[in-house]
Design a protein around this motif. Structure first.
Motif, PDB file in Angstrom:
ATOM      1  N   LYS A   1     -17.838   1.516  36.438  1.00  0.00           N
ATOM      2  CA  LYS A   1     -17.570   0.617  35.398  1.00  0.00           C
ATOM      3  C   LYS A   1     -17.612  -0.802  35.815  1.00  0.00           C
ATOM      4  O   LYS A   1     -17.919  -0.860  37.350  1.00  0.00           O
ATOM      5  N   VAL A   2     -18.015  -1.505  34.801  1.00  0.00           N
ATOM      6  CA  VAL A   2     -18.278  -3.071  35.493  1.00  0.00           C
ATOM      7  C   VAL A   2     -17.282  -3.899  36.520  1.00  0.00           C
ATOM      8  O   VAL A   2     -16.372  -4.241  35.884  1.00  0.00           O
ATOM      9  N   ASP A   3     -17.267  -4.044  37.413  1.00  0.00           N
ATOM     10  CA  ASP A   3     -16.748  -5.053  38.458  1.00  0.00           C
ATOM     11  C   ASP A   3     -17.029  -5.529  39.000  1.00  0.00           C
ATOM     12  O   ASP A   3     -18.693  -5.300  39.157  1.00  0.00           O
ATOM     13  N   TYR A   4     -17.152  -7.481  39.183  1.00  0.00           N
ATOM     14  CA  TYR A   4     -17.570  -8.144  40.112  1.00  0.00           C
ATOM     15  C   TYR A   4     -17.134  -7.470  41.968  1.00  0.00           C
ATOM     16  O   TYR A   4     -18.595  -7.936  42.656  1.00  0.00           O
TER      17      TYR A   4
ATOM     18  N   LEU B   1     -24.047  -4.631  39.852  1.00  0.00           N
ATOM     19  CA  LEU B   1     -24.874  -5.965  39.502  1.00  0.00           C
ATOM     20  C   LEU B   1     -26.091  -6.568  39.923  1.00  0.00           C
ATOM     21  O   LEU B   1     -27.016  -7.268  38.947  1.00  0.00           O
ATOM     22  N   LYS B   2     -26.718  -6.570  40.840  1.00  0.00           N
ATOM     23  CA  LYS B   2     -28.018  -6.320  41.546  1.00  0.00           C
ATOM     24  C   LYS B   2     -29.099  -6.416  40.388  1.00  0.00           C
ATOM     25  O   LYS B   2     -29.984  -6.369  40.436  1.00  0.00           O
TER      26      LYS B   2
ATOM     27  N   ALA C   1     -19.239 -13.042  40.842  1.00  0.00           N
ATOM     28  CA  ALA C   1     -19.416 -12.603  42.804  1.00  0.00           C
ATOM     29  C   ALA C   1     -20.470 -13.941  43.165  1.00  0.00           C
ATOM     30  O   ALA C   1     -19.997 -13.879  44.380  1.00  0.00           O
ATOM     31  N   ARG C   2     -21.132 -14.541  42.220  1.00  0.00           N
ATOM     32  CA  ARG C   2     -22.175 -15.245  42.623  1.00  0.00           C
ATOM     33  C   ARG C   2     -20.752 -16.522  43.256  1.00  0.00           C
ATOM     34  O   ARG C   2     -21.163 -17.289  44.272  1.00  0.00           O
ATOM     35  N   ASN C   3     -20.292 -16.292  42.934  1.00  0.00           N
ATOM     36  CA  ASN C   3     -18.918 -17.912  42.943  1.00  0.00           C
ATOM     37  C   ASN C   3     -17.889 -17.384  44.642  1.00  0.00           C
ATOM     38  O   ASN C   3     -17.141 -18.692  45.156  1.00  0.00           O
ATOM     39  N   LEU C   4     -17.861 -16.157  44.735  1.00  0.00           N
ATOM     40  CA  LEU C   4     -17.679 -15.781  46.473  1.00  0.00           C
ATOM     41  C   LEU C   4     -18.411 -15.170  46.927  1.00  0.00           C
ATOM     42  O   LEU C   4     -18.276 -14.500  48.220  1.00  0.00           O
TER      43      LEU C   4
END
Length: 90
Positions: free
Chosen positions: A42-45, A51-52, A84-87
């Motif tokens: 599943k796509v999740d932050y 994501l990498k 993910a970048r924001n966090l």
């Protein structure tokens, strides 16, 4: 003295047409989205490992024509990467 014919003769192909890169691809097949198949993650932050895989060395999001991700999943993926970048997870 006969005239020399310049250009292509009738029925002959140009040199560019003979090259395989300029000919239409007969064996095109549709590539499946790796995130839409059965059993895909599943796509999740929070899933940083996933994501990498879709981020370049410089931190840019890779386009779907390279990763073969569908448009719907590409939107989800880009949103998750941005979150993910924001966090500061990536």
């Amino acid at each position: 003295m006969p005239k020399r014919q310049s250009g292509n003769k009738k029925g002959k192909q140009s040199n560019f047409a003979k090259l395989s890169i300029f000919q239409p691809n007969k064996y095109k097949f549709k590539k499946t989205c790796p995130l839409s198949i059965k059993g895909a993650p599943k796509v999740d932050y929070k899933n940083i490992k996933l994501l990498k895989r879709y981020v370049s060395e410089n931190g840019k999001i890779l386009p779907s024509r390279i990763t073969n991700v569908s448009q719907k999943k590409q939107r989800e993926l880009s949103l998750s990467i941005k979150r993910a970048r924001n966090l500061a997870l990536i």
